[in-house]
Write a protein that holds these residues in place. Structure first.
Motif, PDB file in Angstrom:
ATOM      1  N   UNK A  69       2.058   5.799   4.423  1.00  0.00           N
ATOM      2  CA  UNK A  69       3.066   6.401   3.548  1.00  0.00           C
ATOM      3  C   UNK A  69       4.101   7.176   4.354  1.00  0.00           C
ATOM      4  N   UNK A  70       3.674   7.854   5.408  1.00  0.00           N
ATOM      5  CA  UNK A  70       4.593   8.644   6.231  1.00  0.00           C
ATOM      6  C   UNK A  70       5.629   7.771   6.942  1.00  0.00           C
ATOM      7  N   UNK A  71       5.313   6.506   7.161  1.00  0.00           N
ATOM      8  CA  UNK A  71       6.274   5.643   7.847  1.00  0.00           C
ATOM      9  C   UNK A  71       7.464   5.285   6.964  1.00  0.00           C
ATOM     10  N   UNK A  72       7.354   5.566   5.669  1.00  0.00           N
ATOM     11  CA  UNK A  72       8.418   5.212   4.739  1.00  0.00           C
ATOM     12  C   UNK A  72       9.371   6.358   4.423  1.00  0.00           C
ATOM     13  N   UNK A  73       8.955   7.604   4.651  1.00  0.00           N
ATOM     14  CA  UNK A  73       9.808   8.735   4.292  1.00  0.00           C
ATOM     15  C   UNK A  73       9.367  10.005   5.003  1.00  0.00           C
ATOM     16  N   UNK A  74      10.299  10.954   5.098  1.00  0.00           N
ATOM     17  CA  UNK A  74       9.955  12.295   5.569  1.00  0.00           C
ATOM     18  C   UNK A  74      10.186  13.304   4.447  1.00  0.00           C
ATOM     19  N   UNK A  75      10.552  12.826   3.269  1.00  0.00           N
ATOM     20  CA  UNK A  75      10.768  13.665   2.099  1.00  0.00           C
ATOM     21  C   UNK A  75       9.417  13.972   1.459  1.00  0.00           C
ATOM     22  N   UNK A  76       9.069  15.266   1.360  1.00  0.00           N
ATOM     23  CA  UNK A  76       7.747  15.672   0.869  1.00  0.00           C
ATOM     24  C   UNK A  76       7.486  15.205  -0.558  1.00  0.00           C
ATOM     25  N   UNK A  77       8.489  15.307  -1.411  1.00  0.00           N
ATOM     26  CA  UNK A  77       8.284  14.902  -2.799  1.00  0.00           C
ATOM     27  C   UNK A  77       8.035  13.403  -2.909  1.00  0.00           C
ATOM     28  N   UNK A  78       8.778  12.612  -2.178  1.00  0.00           N
ATOM     29  CA  UNK A  78       8.567  11.168  -2.188  1.00  0.00           C
ATOM     30  C   UNK A  78       7.270  10.814  -1.471  1.00  0.00           C
ATOM     31  N   UNK A  79       6.946  11.537  -0.411  1.00  0.00           N
ATOM     32  CA  UNK A  79       5.710  11.260   0.328  1.00  0.00           C
ATOM     33  C   UNK A  79       4.486  11.359  -0.566  1.00  0.00           C
ATOM     34  N   UNK A  80       4.446  12.374  -1.405  1.00  0.00           N
ATOM     35  CA  UNK A  80       3.305  12.531  -2.309  1.00  0.00           C
ATOM     36  C   UNK A  80       3.153  11.303  -3.206  1.00  0.00           C
ATOM     37  N   UNK A  81       4.254  10.800  -3.704  1.00  0.00           N
ATOM     38  CA  UNK A  81       4.221   9.600  -4.539  1.00  0.00           C
ATOM     39  C   UNK A  81       3.774   8.374  -3.735  1.00  0.00           C
ATOM     40  N   UNK A  82       4.261   8.267  -2.520  1.00  0.00           N
ATOM     41  CA  UNK A  82       3.908   7.112  -1.687  1.00  0.00           C
ATOM     42  C   UNK A  82       2.430   7.139  -1.298  1.00  0.00           C
ATOM     43  N   UNK A  83       1.889   8.321  -1.075  1.00  0.00           N
ATOM     44  CA  UNK A  83       0.449   8.433  -0.790  1.00  0.00           C
ATOM     45  C   UNK A  83      -0.344   7.963  -2.001  1.00  0.00           C
ATOM     46  N   UNK A  84       0.089   8.362  -3.185  1.00  0.00           N
ATOM     47  CA  UNK A  84      -0.586   7.900  -4.398  1.00  0.00           C
ATOM     48  C   UNK A  84      -0.529   6.377  -4.511  1.00  0.00           C
ATOM     49  N   UNK A  85       0.612   5.813  -4.190  1.00  0.00           N
ATOM     50  CA  UNK A  85       0.748   4.353  -4.245  1.00  0.00           C
ATOM     51  C   UNK A  85      -0.150   3.676  -3.206  1.00  0.00           C
ATOM     52  N   UNK A  86      -0.198   4.250  -2.014  1.00  0.00           N
ATOM     53  CA  UNK A  86      -1.078   3.699  -0.977  1.00  0.00           C
ATOM     54  C   UNK A  86      -2.534   3.764  -1.431  1.00  0.00           C
ATOM     55  N   UNK A  87      -2.922   4.881  -2.028  1.00  0.00           N
ATOM     56  CA  UNK A  87      -4.288   5.011  -2.538  1.00  0.00           C
ATOM     57  C   UNK A  87      -4.560   4.016  -3.655  1.00  0.00           C
ATOM     58  N   UNK A  88      -3.569   3.776  -4.484  1.00  0.00           N
ATOM     59  CA  UNK A  88      -3.705   2.757  -5.524  1.00  0.00           C
ATOM     60  C   UNK A  88      -3.945   1.385  -4.882  1.00  0.00           C
ATOM     61  N   UNK A  89      -3.236   1.121  -3.797  1.00  0.00           N
ATOM     62  CA  UNK A  89      -3.447  -0.129  -3.069  1.00  0.00           C
ATOM     63  C   UNK A  89      -4.878  -0.266  -2.572  1.00  0.00           C
ATOM     64  N   UNK A  90      -5.442   0.835  -2.096  1.00  0.00           N
ATOM     65  CA  UNK A  90      -6.846   0.822  -1.639  1.00  0.00           C
ATOM     66  C   UNK A  90      -7.762   0.483  -2.807  1.00  0.00           C
ATOM     67  N   UNK A  91      -7.526   1.104  -3.943  1.00  0.00           N
ATOM     68  CA  UNK A  91      -8.356   0.836  -5.124  1.00  0.00           C
ATOM     69  C   UNK A  91      -8.257  -0.620  -5.571  1.00  0.00           C
ATOM     70  N   UNK A  92      -7.101  -1.203  -5.419  1.00  0.00           N
ATOM     71  CA  UNK A  92      -6.939  -2.628  -5.746  1.00  0.00           C
ATOM     72  C   UNK A  92      -7.643  -3.516  -4.720  1.00  0.00           C
ATOM     73  N   UNK A  93      -7.667  -3.078  -3.472  1.00  0.00           N
ATOM     74  CA  UNK A  93      -8.239  -3.889  -2.396  1.00  0.00           C
ATOM     75  C   UNK A  93      -9.764  -3.938  -2.434  1.00  0.00           C
TER      76      UNK A  93
END
Length: 153
Positions: A58-82
């Motif tokens: 997630x950190x490779x996509x942004x340095x914006x803290x607010x967006x980072x939190x969302x991207x981490x959630x999306x990455x975690x969602x990806x793990x749950x799908x995997x």
């Protein structure tokens, strides 16, 4: 990178995931054997074992803290799908397989938000190229595992 000025929750999350060890290949196999028997605790341990990887991606996509939190959630969602889709008998690491799902989830989120990710565009282009070449050589679509094997080469 310190995100404290923007969002304390993310720093708390970072502190929490530091407690979890990364998983060895052997540990992944052991956990999937338990997961296949219905062990939810093993599934949680597996999820926690790739939490740092989700943050790193997630950190490779942004340095914006607010967006980072969302991207981490999306990455975690990806793990749950995997997790339910993963086949331990294919010979690749779960972390490798989950990485693809994390990036896919993040890319879909960014696309839905109308945010262009040049980083993901290059990954998508590479995967499309691999799929085209595989189809040309084998007269069939490549599976996710076959694409991952080629990407790991």
């Amino acid at each position: 990178m310190n995100y404290t000025n923007r969002n304390q929750n993310i720093d708390i999350y970072f502190a929490e995931i530091k407690k979890f060890d990364s998983l060895s290949r052997e540990k992944e196999v052991e956990l999937f054997e338990k997961i296949n028997k219905g062990d939810k605790k093993a599934e949680s341990e597996l999820f926690n074992g790739v939490a740092k990887l989700a943050v790193a991606i997630a950190k490779t996509y942004t340095s914006n803290a607010e967006l980072l939190e969302e991207l981490i959630q999306e990455a975690n969602y990806g793990v749950l799908r995997a997790i339910p889709k993963f086949d331990i008998n294919r010979g690749i690491r779960f972390s490798t397989y989950a990485r693809w799902w994390m990036r896919t989830s993040i890319s879909a989120y960014l696309d839905d938000m109308g945010i262009i990710s040049h980083r993901m565009d290059s990954v998508d282009d590479n995967v499309k190229k691999i799929r085209r070449e595989f189809f040309a050589e084998n007269c069939r679509e490549a599976t996710e595992y076959e694409v991952l094997d080629i990407l790991e080469e």
